[in-house]
Design a protein around this motif. Sequence first.
Motif, PDB file in Angstrom:
ATOM      1  N   SER A   2       0.838  -1.199   0.000  1.00 47.99           N
ATOM      2  CA  SER A   2       0.000   0.000   0.000  1.00 47.99           C
ATOM      3  C   SER A   2       0.874   1.251   0.000  1.00 47.99           C
ATOM      4  O   SER A   2       2.050   1.216   0.363  1.00 47.99           O
ATOM      5  N   SER A   3       0.268   2.358  -0.401  1.00 49.55           N
ATOM      6  CA  SER A   3       1.025   3.609  -0.484  1.00 49.55           C
ATOM      7  C   SER A   3       1.427   4.102   0.906  1.00 49.55           C
ATOM      8  O   SER A   3       2.494   4.691   1.073  1.00 49.55           O
ATOM      9  N   GLY A   4       0.600   3.878   1.905  1.00 53.15           N
ATOM     10  CA  GLY A   4       0.942   4.297   3.263  1.00 53.15           C
ATOM     11  C   GLY A   4       2.165   3.552   3.781  1.00 53.15           C
ATOM     12  O   GLY A   4       3.063   4.133   4.397  1.00 53.15           O
ATOM     13  N   ARG A   5       2.191   2.248   3.531  1.00 55.51           N
ATOM     14  CA  ARG A   5       3.334   1.432   3.954  1.00 55.51           C
ATOM     15  C   ARG A   5       4.599   1.863   3.203  1.00 55.51           C
ATOM     16  O   ARG A   5       5.686   1.951   3.788  1.00 55.51           O
ATOM     17  N   ARG A   6       4.452   2.136   1.910  1.00 54.47           N
ATOM     18  CA  ARG A   6       5.572   2.567   1.095  1.00 54.47           C
ATOM     19  C   ARG A   6       6.132   3.892   1.616  1.00 54.47           C
ATOM     20  O   ARG A   6       7.340   4.075   1.746  1.00 54.47           O
ATOM     21  N   ASN A   7       5.267   4.835   1.930  1.00 53.86           N
ATOM     22  CA  ASN A   7       5.705   6.137   2.469  1.00 53.86           C
ATOM     23  C   ASN A   7       6.386   5.971   3.815  1.00 53.86           C
ATOM     24  O   ASN A   7       7.369   6.660   4.118  1.00 53.86           O
ATOM     25  N   GLN A   8       5.850   5.069   4.638  1.00 52.31           N
ATOM     26  CA  GLN A   8       6.448   4.822   5.939  1.00 52.31           C
ATOM     27  C   GLN A   8       7.870   4.270   5.784  1.00 52.31           C
ATOM     28  O   GLN A   8       8.791   4.705   6.475  1.00 52.31           O
ATOM     29  N   LYS A  10       9.832   4.703   3.188  1.00 53.92           N
ATOM     30  CA  LYS A  10      10.677   5.767   2.653  1.00 53.92           C
ATOM     31  C   LYS A  10      11.166   6.694   3.754  1.00 53.92           C
ATOM     32  O   LYS A  10      12.338   7.064   3.818  1.00 53.92           O
ATOM     33  N   THR A  11      10.263   7.120   4.623  1.00 53.50           N
ATOM     34  CA  THR A  11      10.655   8.020   5.711  1.00 53.50           C
ATOM     35  C   THR A  11      11.634   7.331   6.653  1.00 53.50           C
ATOM     36  O   THR A  11      12.580   7.965   7.135  1.00 53.50           O
TER      37      THR A  11
END
Length: 170
Positions: A2-8, A10-11
């Motif tokens: 998911s995009s939320g997991r991907r962003n997490q 990345k950060t």
Amino acid sequence: MSSGRRNQLKTLLLQIGVSMLEEEAQEAEQQKKKHMEENCPSFFLPGCMHELQDLCRKLHKQIDLVDEERYEVEAKVTKSNKEIEDLKMKVQDLKGKFKKPALKRVRMSADAMLAALLGSKHKVSMDLRANLKQVKKEVKEEEKPAGDWRKTIEDKSGMGGRKKMFETEA
């Protein structure tokens, strides 16, 4: 993913990278300080003239040593640069002077070519003509029946004959 997991993720990677960069900067700063302490002792201003002159002589000797090293390194660099330029010129000369020879046709049988490629150990016989199929030529002759020549001329005479003549030729 998911995009939320991907962003997490990345950060998280960015935070780890920032911390690693900060650690490297601190290590570089510590190495710099250590180098300065070893090579450059703390400066003190002597009180008397004699000590001041000794300090100047010592500094001049260090400057001379550093200049000698710098000169030697510059000489090595210029020598290597000159060698590089010479080699480049030689390569360009060789590229310009070399002419590709005209290839000559070599008549070689298939057996000789295989012997040259495979060496003398392998005896391979390749008779290409033996592998070809025998084809019999069929002669097709269309015989026109020989007719009376007077009749053919009479048919071709006149307007109708010209038409027939053009039809038979085409």
